[in-house]
Write a protein that holds these residues in place. Structure first.
Motif, PDB file in Angstrom:
ATOM      1  N   TYR A  93     -26.909  60.156   7.436  1.00 58.09           N
ATOM      2  CA  TYR A  93     -27.709  59.225   8.244  1.00 58.09           C
ATOM      3  C   TYR A  93     -29.108  59.774   8.553  1.00 58.09           C
ATOM      4  O   TYR A  93     -29.769  59.324   9.473  1.00 58.09           O
ATOM      5  CB  TYR A  93     -27.029  58.895   9.592  1.00 58.09           C
ATOM      6  N   SER A 137     -33.635  57.023   7.017  1.00 59.84           N
ATOM      7  CA  SER A 137     -33.536  55.596   7.343  1.00 59.84           C
ATOM      8  C   SER A 137     -33.912  54.733   6.157  1.00 59.84           C
ATOM      9  O   SER A 137     -33.736  53.526   6.171  1.00 59.84           O
ATOM     10  CB  SER A 137     -34.446  55.275   8.535  1.00 59.84           C
ATOM     11  N   ARG A 152     -26.697  53.709  15.192  1.00 60.51           N
ATOM     12  CA  ARG A 152     -27.446  54.776  14.528  1.00 60.51           C
ATOM     13  C   ARG A 152     -28.301  55.493  15.565  1.00 60.51           C
ATOM     14  O   ARG A 152     -29.161  54.891  16.208  1.00 60.51           O
ATOM     15  CB  ARG A 152     -28.341  54.194  13.426  1.00 60.51           C
TER      16      ARG A 152
END
Length: 488
Positions: free
Chosen positions: A404, A407, A333
């Motif tokens: 994405y 979070s 990520r």
């Protein structure tokens, strides 16, 4: 017709086919880039339809047909009917995408909010999330590979796209290398998982696991060897050798990589290891008799009979390590802007190294050879695939910026957003990639044994290829619909 006459015709056809695939010279890299750009162009149109009109949600039969036409049929057309005018096909796809983009945007349905007591709080984000652009990259690579392995047997598929004899570049040459590179990208995930938990797997355990993973591939290689020899199927010996085939190359990669992971302690960069290995192999080619041995030695024993497969393995190993290097960057990520900068930087590095290796005035004056899998070939594959990944990441960033982003999103919410922004067809190819590739190979063999591919018309060839692509796609999507994963 007598059996003798039939045998004579079969032998004549086999000879014609062997001549058809020999003495090939590849096309220019620029032309290959235009043809392979069809996939990103189609993905742009798919992304506009989904992000602006939610066309593929819900996933209706019509949505599947359009998905297939964009992500499979467009690639088929780009390598056959539009092979001489790929810019026209790319322009048409992008123009249609522009038209759809400026249509009124469909309002997104409002999501019901959960009561505060039921909302997810302090959810730890998955550090290695599924990436839409990686699925798209691997899916399109598998699509074009599944199509090209059959299309190459028809005259409608340009000869310059087929694997070259000794020197030069071609569409199928980049396809073979890309298959290995993409496998390297995926192989980075277990290493990243080890880093996250702070544990290192002992060498003996890595070797055991790698050998267990290799066995099915080696069995497939033996089955292909038996099929080719037993059915007297036309083959090109200088591709890998008399007995070697691509499945053997794939099968021997895992054990060697288990050993190279130990070398990572001394050279803490997979890209560095790849460059060192590719450079050392090129030195051996240039300053020993190895190059001459591979190209012109008589085939007198098992090694000399399979010298292309044995020695090109080192080049493919370098390609795999370069893929692992890319995987270490793209799988974790990472903020989107930072990821795009990293991908652009690595693409630039590989392009510059490739240019240096091939430049006749300021570089090493080397020529690309897929048969040798030499340094320029390895650098070309690394540059091409890094740039492809960068392109798909940029498309994803442009049309699906929310991916994405939070979070705090729960795994379920992130999975929903991923599915909504990913082609079902490309997801299906990616999910069972090696199995689908095997089925496409078997279907290719069946067609070649039943159809005189060199004598059919272009219309018949397109029809056969379209059916082939549709069957492979239907199988891939069917397995995905029933949640079946077949690991080979």
């Amino acid at each position: 017709m007598s059996r003798a006459a039939e045998a004579a015709m079969a032998a004549s056809y086999k000879s014609l086919k062997e001549d058809f695939v020999s003495n090939l010279t590849g096309g220019e890299i620029g032309e290959i880039n235009y043809v392979t750009a069809v996939a990103p162009s189609a993905v742009v149109l798919w992304s506009v339809l989904q992000s602006r009109q939610s066309f593929f949600k819900p996933y209706t039969p019509l949505a599947f047909v359009v998905d297939f036409l964009l992500n499979v049929a467009a690639i088929l057309l780009g390598t056959t009917l539009y092979a001489n005018s790929p810019i026209l096909l790319n322009t048409s796809l992008l123009a249609l995408a522009g038209l759809v983009y400026f249509l009124p945007k469909q309002a997104a349905p409002k999501k019901a909010k959960l009561p505060p007591s039921k909302q997810t709080k302090d959810v730890e984000a998955n550090p290695l999330p599924k990436k839409q652009f990686l699925t798209t990259y691997r899916g399109t690579m598998l699509v074009i590979t599944s199509i090209a392995i059959l299309a190459v047997d028809f005259r409608i598929f340009p000869r310059r796209f087929a694997k070259v004899e000794n020197w030069g570049t071609s569409l199928m040459d980049v396809g073979v290398g890309s298959f290995v590179f993409s496998a390297g990208v995926v192989a980075a995930r277990p290493i990243l998982k080890e880093k996250l938990v702070g544990k290192s797997t002992p060498l003996s355990t890595r070797l055991y696991r790698s050998i267990r993973h290799s066995l099915p591939l080696l069995v497939l290689g033996l089955i292909r060897l038996y099929s080719v020899k037993g059915l007297d199927y036309a083959e090109h010996v200088t591709e890998y050798g008399v007995h070697w085939n691509f499945f053997f190359t794939l099968g021997f990669l895992p054990p060697f990589l288990a050993l190279f992971q130990s070398a990572f302690e001394y050279v803490p960069s997979f890209a560095g290891l790849a460059i060192l290995l590719g450079g050392a192999y090129q030195v051996a080619l240039e300053f020993t008799s190895l190059k001459a041995y591979i190209l012109i030695a008589p085939r007198t024993n098992l090694l000399s009979q399979n010298r292309e497969g044995v020695f090109s393995f080192f080049g493919y190993l370098a390609v795999f390590l370069a893929g692992q290097s890319a995987g270490m960057v793209v799988i974790p990520r990472t903020p989107r802007k930072k990821l795009l900068i990293q991908l652009a930087a690595w693409s630039g590095v590989w392009i510059l190294l490739f240019a240096f290796s091939t430049n006749f005035r300021f570089g090493l004056s080397l020529s690309v050879s897929r048969r040798l899998a030499n340094l320029p070939y390895f650098l070309w594959i690394a540059a091409f695939n890094s740039t492809q990944i960068l392109a798909f990441c940029a498309i994803e960033t442009l049309f699906f910026p929310a991916l994405y982003k939070s979070s705090a999103a729960s795994p379920k919410e992130e999975e929903e957003v991923y599915k909504a922004s990913t082609s079902r067809v490309l997801e299906a190819f990616n999910r069972n990639g090696l199995f689908i590739f095997l089925i496409a190979n078997l279907m290719t063999g069946a067609v070649n044994l039943t159809v005189p591919t060199l004598h059919v018309s272009d219309l018949q060839a397109i029809g056969i290829l379209f059916v082939h692509a549709a069957v492979v796609t239907a199988l891939a999507v069917g397995l995905d619909v029933y949640d079946i994963s077949i690991k080979v």
